[in-house]
Write a protein that holds these residues in place. Structure first.
Motif, mmCIF file in Angstrom:
data_model
loop_
_atom_site.group_PDB
_atom_site.id
_atom_site.type_symbol
_atom_site.label_atom_id
_atom_site.label_comp_id
_atom_site.label_asym_id
_atom_site.label_seq_id
_atom_site.Cartn_x
_atom_site.Cartn_y
_atom_site.Cartn_z
ATOM 1 N N TYR A 111 -38.811 11.200 -79.246
ATOM 2 C CA TYR A 111 -39.424 10.469 -78.143
ATOM 3 C C TYR A 111 -40.150 11.396 -77.167
ATOM 4 C CZ TYR A 111 -38.305 5.607 -78.908
ATOM 5 O OH TYR A 111 -38.305 4.333 -79.383
ATOM 6 N N LEU A 112 -39.707 12.627 -77.111
ATOM 7 C CA LEU A 112 -40.408 13.594 -76.268
ATOM 8 C C LEU A 112 -41.843 13.723 -76.787
ATOM 9 C CD1 LEU A 112 -39.548 15.509 -73.939
ATOM 10 C CD2 LEU A 112 -39.317 17.317 -75.625
ATOM 11 N N TYR A 113 -41.951 13.768 -78.113
ATOM 12 C CA TYR A 113 -43.263 13.842 -78.731
ATOM 13 C C TYR A 113 -44.046 12.550 -78.496
ATOM 14 C CZ TYR A 113 -46.663 13.721 -82.525
ATOM 15 O OH TYR A 113 -47.805 13.584 -83.252
ATOM 16 N N HIS A 114 -43.392 11.420 -78.762
ATOM 17 C CA HIS A 114 -44.109 10.141 -78.630
ATOM 18 C C HIS A 114 -44.498 9.829 -77.187
ATOM 19 C CE1 HIS A 114 -43.991 8.909 -82.736
ATOM 20 N NE2 HIS A 114 -42.679 9.118 -82.811
ATOM 21 N N SER A 115 -43.784 10.432 -76.242
ATOM 22 C CA SER A 115 -44.110 10.138 -74.841
ATOM 23 C C SER A 115 -45.511 10.636 -74.500
ATOM 24 C CB SER A 115 -43.072 10.765 -73.910
ATOM 25 O OG SER A 115 -43.154 12.164 -73.976
ATOM 26 N N LEU A 116 -45.982 11.661 -75.240
ATOM 27 C CA LEU A 116 -47.313 12.191 -74.960
ATOM 28 C C LEU A 116 -48.384 11.114 -75.164
ATOM 29 C CD1 LEU A 116 -46.956 15.666 -76.689
ATOM 30 C CD2 LEU A 116 -46.758 15.114 -74.256
ATOM 31 N N PHE A 117 -48.103 10.187 -76.084
ATOM 32 C CA PHE A 117 -49.077 9.118 -76.358
ATOM 33 C C PHE A 117 -48.556 7.761 -75.913
ATOM 34 C CE2 PHE A 117 -48.452 12.186 -79.771
ATOM 35 C CZ PHE A 117 -49.599 12.955 -79.626
ATOM 36 N N LEU A 118 -47.398 7.745 -75.278
ATOM 37 C CA LEU A 118 -46.744 6.484 -74.913
ATOM 38 C C LEU A 118 -46.743 5.523 -76.099
ATOM 39 C CD1 LEU A 118 -47.947 5.585 -71.296
ATOM 40 C CD2 LEU A 118 -45.683 6.316 -72.010
ATOM 41 N N SER A 119 -46.357 6.031 -77.250
ATOM 42 C CA SER A 119 -46.478 5.255 -78.496
ATOM 43 C C SER A 119 -45.781 3.897 -78.438
ATOM 44 C CB SER A 119 -45.875 6.037 -79.660
ATOM 45 O OG SER A 119 -46.259 7.368 -79.616
ATOM 46 N N TRP A 120 -44.777 3.780 -77.555
ATOM 47 C CA TRP A 120 -43.996 2.530 -77.539
ATOM 48 C C TRP A 120 -44.607 1.456 -76.641
ATOM 49 C CZ3 TRP A 120 -42.108 7.135 -75.332
ATOM 50 C CH2 TRP A 120 -42.165 7.158 -73.941
ATOM 51 N N LYS A 121 -45.702 1.797 -75.992
ATOM 52 C CA LYS A 121 -46.279 0.921 -74.964
ATOM 53 C C LYS A 121 -46.472 -0.511 -75.477
ATOM 54 C CE LYS A 121 -50.147 0.841 -71.711
ATOM 55 N NZ LYS A 121 -49.570 0.789 -70.413
ATOM 56 N N GLY A 122 -45.919 -1.463 -74.725
ATOM 57 C CA GLY A 122 -46.124 -2.866 -75.057
ATOM 58 C C GLY A 122 -45.194 -3.422 -76.131
ATOM 59 N N ALA A 124 -41.786 -1.773 -77.068
ATOM 60 C CA ALA A 124 -40.753 -0.740 -77.133
ATOM 61 C C ALA A 124 -39.654 -1.067 -78.140
ATOM 62 C CB ALA A 124 -40.149 -0.521 -75.750
ATOM 63 N N GLU A 125 -39.267 -2.330 -78.193
ATOM 64 C CA GLU A 125 -38.153 -2.672 -79.058
ATOM 65 C C GLU A 125 -38.526 -2.496 -80.530
ATOM 66 O OE1 GLU A 125 -36.139 -6.074 -77.724
ATOM 67 O OE2 GLU A 125 -34.857 -6.199 -79.498
ATOM 68 N N ASP A 126 -39.662 -3.060 -80.917
ATOM 69 C CA ASP A 126 -40.107 -2.907 -82.299
ATOM 70 C C ASP A 126 -40.374 -1.457 -82.631
ATOM 71 O OD1 ASP A 126 -39.879 -5.450 -82.995
ATOM 72 O OD2 ASP A 126 -42.021 -5.964 -82.936
ATOM 73 N N PHE A 127 -40.928 -0.749 -81.675
ATOM 74 C CA PHE A 127 -41.230 0.654 -81.940
ATOM 75 C C PHE A 127 -39.947 1.421 -82.263
ATOM 76 C CE2 PHE A 127 -41.717 5.091 -80.729
ATOM 77 C CZ PHE A 127 -42.819 5.417 -81.518
ATOM 78 N N PHE A 128 -38.901 1.186 -81.469
ATOM 79 C CA PHE A 128 -37.650 1.926 -81.678
ATOM 80 C C PHE A 128 -37.012 1.562 -83.014
ATOM 81 C CE2 PHE A 128 -32.962 2.379 -80.685
ATOM 82 C CZ PHE A 128 -32.954 3.749 -80.833
ATOM 83 N N TYR A 129 -36.779 0.277 -83.220
ATOM 84 C CA TYR A 129 -36.049 -0.135 -84.427
ATOM 85 C C TYR A 129 -36.887 -0.029 -85.690
ATOM 86 C CZ TYR A 129 -32.444 -1.923 -81.322
ATOM 87 O OH TYR A 129 -31.460 -2.019 -80.387
ATOM 88 N N LYS A 130 -38.152 -0.443 -85.617
ATOM 89 C CA LYS A 130 -38.944 -0.504 -86.856
ATOM 90 C C LYS A 130 -39.690 0.797 -87.122
ATOM 91 C CE LYS A 130 -39.331 -5.460 -87.178
ATOM 92 N NZ LYS A 130 -39.969 -6.436 -86.286
ATOM 93 N N ASP A 131 -40.578 1.170 -86.169
ATOM 94 C CA ASP A 131 -41.425 2.344 -86.446
ATOM 95 C C ASP A 131 -40.597 3.628 -86.464
ATOM 96 O OD1 ASP A 131 -42.971 0.218 -85.852
ATOM 97 O OD2 ASP A 131 -44.429 1.317 -84.627
ATOM 98 N N PHE A 132 -39.729 3.773 -85.455
ATOM 99 C CA PHE A 132 -39.068 5.069 -85.308
ATOM 100 C C PHE A 132 -37.857 5.209 -86.234
ATOM 101 C CE2 PHE A 132 -36.335 8.154 -83.014
ATOM 102 C CZ PHE A 132 -37.193 9.232 -83.096
ATOM 103 N N LEU A 133 -36.923 4.240 -86.156
ATOM 104 C CA LEU A 133 -35.714 4.359 -86.972
ATOM 105 C C LEU A 133 -35.898 3.748 -88.358
ATOM 106 C CD1 LEU A 133 -32.894 3.449 -84.419
ATOM 107 C CD2 LEU A 133 -33.651 5.709 -85.129
ATOM 108 N N GLY A 134 -36.843 2.844 -88.505
ATOM 109 C CA GLY A 134 -37.008 2.151 -89.778
ATOM 110 C C GLY A 134 -35.727 1.436 -90.169
ATOM 111 N N LEU A 135 -35.081 0.833 -89.189
ATOM 112 C CA LEU A 135 -33.743 0.271 -89.369
ATOM 113 C C LEU A 135 -33.655 -0.688 -90.548
ATOM 114 C CD1 LEU A 135 -31.008 0.435 -87.965
ATOM 115 C CD2 LEU A 135 -31.618 -1.609 -86.687
ATOM 116 N N SER A 136 -32.616 -0.499 -91.371
ATOM 117 C CA SER A 136 -32.395 -1.378 -92.528
ATOM 118 C C SER A 136 -31.650 -2.642 -92.093
ATOM 119 C CB SER A 136 -31.599 -0.618 -93.592
ATOM 120 O OG SER A 136 -30.290 -0.374 -93.119
#
Ligand code: PHE
Length: 540
Positions: A111-122, A124-136
């Motif tokens: 997230y330190l890296y992603h904060s540079l682009f605010l990748s989660w903007k708009g 956040a929940e999907d970004f964390f579970y789907k994009d970042f963790l790829g939760l099964s």
């Protein structure tokens, strides 16, 4: 014999202990627990818990480490040979925790890296579970490693090894940065938060007292639970750190300083959390109650969302936030490793460097489980059991051992001797009666909840493996590290019967269970008494 390593100064020791206590929990756990349990009114049970259990147990751990000049297992062995396993148990619970704690830190790197682009903007929940963790879909589906998380894990372990392998001298230097840094960074958030619209609304949520909650036992249990976890007690950390103190060092005052600094930081972190959440509620037009959360949800979803809504330079604040979490977490993480390294190094002729690499290697490999797509589920399960049973069980054992085997009064006189603050008889009372009673109630309460409904609705097999299985493994491994004989003759048969009993409970109809239990107690008991009876009373 080699001279034992020493802290370079008292300050180094105290800062290291504060660094261990002040961790992610101060930010994502305390504010939320406080809000849930009566807001401002929660401070009453919290402070009571601090003085009746937190500080007394901290004195116990410091005193034991300093007195025995050894990490937890050897310290307990010096109290009584047969008790060494309690020390190993503490270390193993802590070791389990650092395996996943390091993974949470790995997310922070990501997230330190992603904060540079605010990748989660708009989103956040999907970004964390789907994009970042790829939760099964569930704990049964591991679905491969998440490479970015593995990279973060490598970074975390590299920092831990770099610090711990050189001993407490380096630890003492590192904490001079990693302890003040997050406090300064939190202050930035408090200042930023306080100047935003809605901040007052957030603070009202945090601090408005609801005194009716004080009548509920769960509020008090939450306060005690929070205190134990927050002070990093019952993992052998404070024992290990204090074992590098000089034999004539102060104990009591150091315990007060550590505990108060930690709880002060928690309280302060609440301002950073609630002012910013108050702002977010204001922007999205919802009541604060609907936006608050705790745990990973707060750190990786809610707070990042709030940050992305900031009017100026949100990316900078995002970066600062994850830097705060990393600097909060790192000293807690390496304190857990230090406790294990000290234990191993005290017991076997292995160099500190080798012990560090070995243990870190094992923990890294173990951590890979939590970097899979199903990792979050396992992390949640292991965390729940480690905190509710491991921590509480070890704390209970510690207070009983010092209270009754070593003798509370004798121990208190010993720690009072060199301490700047003298403890009175209240300490004996806390260690002998109050702390064990509260911890006992906590276990029973958690067990009742556990059997009432499976934790978080996970499938039974996952809870058996990641929860009960891990606990049994820790205890058995702890006994085995003490002596192979005790393992084969006591803990293995005991665990096997426990498992057999559990299986019976699961599959037998209640009638048969009652039949077996009643027969075992009555006839087994009769057989046992008869076997002990002497022949007659002739000659008496
Ligand atoms: N005390 C730390 C916190 O509040 C958590 C922790 C527990 C760290 C046990 C190390 C050992 O986050």
């Amino acid at each position: 014999m080699m001279e034992r390593e020493r802290w370079t100064s008292r300050m180094a020791f105290v800062m290291a202990a504060i660094g261990s206590a002040v961790g992610l929990g101060n930010v994502w756990r305390f504010p939320f627990v406080a809000y849930q349990n009566g807001g401002g009114a929660f401070l009453i049970p919290y402070l009571v818990a601090l003085f009746t259990a937190g500080i007394p147990l901290m004195v116990l751990e410091y005193g034991l480490g300093k007195m025995m000049q050894a990490g937890a297992p050897t310290a307990f062995a010096k109290v009584k040979d047969k008790l060494e396993w309690v020390g190993w148990w503490a270390i193993l619970v802590g070791f389990t925790i650092v395996i996943y704690y390091a993974v949470v830190m790995a997310w922070c790197w990501g997230y330190l890296y992603h904060s540079l682009f605010l990748s989660w903007k708009g989103r956040a929940e999907d970004f964390f579970y789907k994009d970042f963790l790829g939760l099964s879909d569930g704990p049964g589906k591991l679905g491969g490693l998440r490479l970015p998380v593995v990279v973060g894990l490598v970074l975390t372990w590299a920092s831990i090894v770099w610090i711990v392998q050189h001993g407490v001298r380096r630890v003492g230097r590192v904490v001079m940065v990693t302890v003040p840094l997050p406090v300064i960074l939190l202050a930035i958030f408090v200042l930023r938060g306080a100047t935003l619209p809605g901040a007052m609304e957030g603070l009202k949520f945090y601090l408005t007292p609801d005194f009716s909650k004080l009548a509920e036992p769960r509020t008090w249990l939450a306060a005690y639970g929070q205190i134990f976890f927050s002070l990093s007690l019952a993992f052998g950390i404070m024992i290990a750190y204090a074992s590098y103190l000089h034999e004539r060092a102060d104990v009591n005052n150091n315990a007060f300083i550590t505990a108060l600094a930690n709880c002060g930081t928690s309280y302060f972190a609440g301002f950073a959390v609630f002012t910013v959440l108050g702002y977010m509620a204001h922007v999205v037009g919802k009541p604060v109650a609907e936006v608050v959360s705790g745990g990973p949800g707060l750190a990786f979803i809610t707070y990042p969302t709030a940050i992305s809504l900031l009017p100026t330079v949100p990316a900078v604040f995002g970066f600062i936030f994850f830097l705060t979490l990393l600097s909060l977490g790192i000293d807690s993480a390496f304190s857990l490793v230090e406790a294990a390294v000290t234990a191993v190094h005290d017991r076997w002729p292995i160099s500190r460097r080798k012990a560090t690499w070995l243990l870190s290697g094992i923990a890294f490999l173990g951590g890979l489980l939590f970097t899979t797509k199903g990792g979050l589920y396992w992390l949640d399960i292991v965390d729940h059991f480690a905190n509710n049973y491991g921590l509480v069980g070890v704390g209970l054992a510690e207070s009983l051992i010092v209270g009754y085997v070593l003798g509370a009064e004798r121990f208190r006189e010993h720690v009072n001797m060199d301490s700047e603050v003298k403890l009175g008889r209240w300490w004996d009372f806390c260690i002998k009666f109050l702390t064990p009673a509260i911890l006992g109630i906590l276990v029973v309460w958690s067990l009742a909840r556990e059997f009432g409904s499976p934790y978080s609705g996970y499938p039974g097999w996952a809870l058996l493996v990641g929860g009960w299985g891990v606990i049994l493994l820790q205890i058995n491994l702890g006994v085995a590290l003490m002596s192979r004989r005790a393992f084969l003759r006591a803990s293995l048969p005991a665990s096997a019967s426990l498992v057999a009993f559990a299986v019976l409970l699961e599959f037998l109809p209640p009638m048969w269970i009652m039949f077996i239990v009643a027969s075992a107690v009555l006839y087994g008991g009769l057989a046992w008494s008869l076997s002990r009876a002497r022949r007659g009373y002739e000659g008496m």
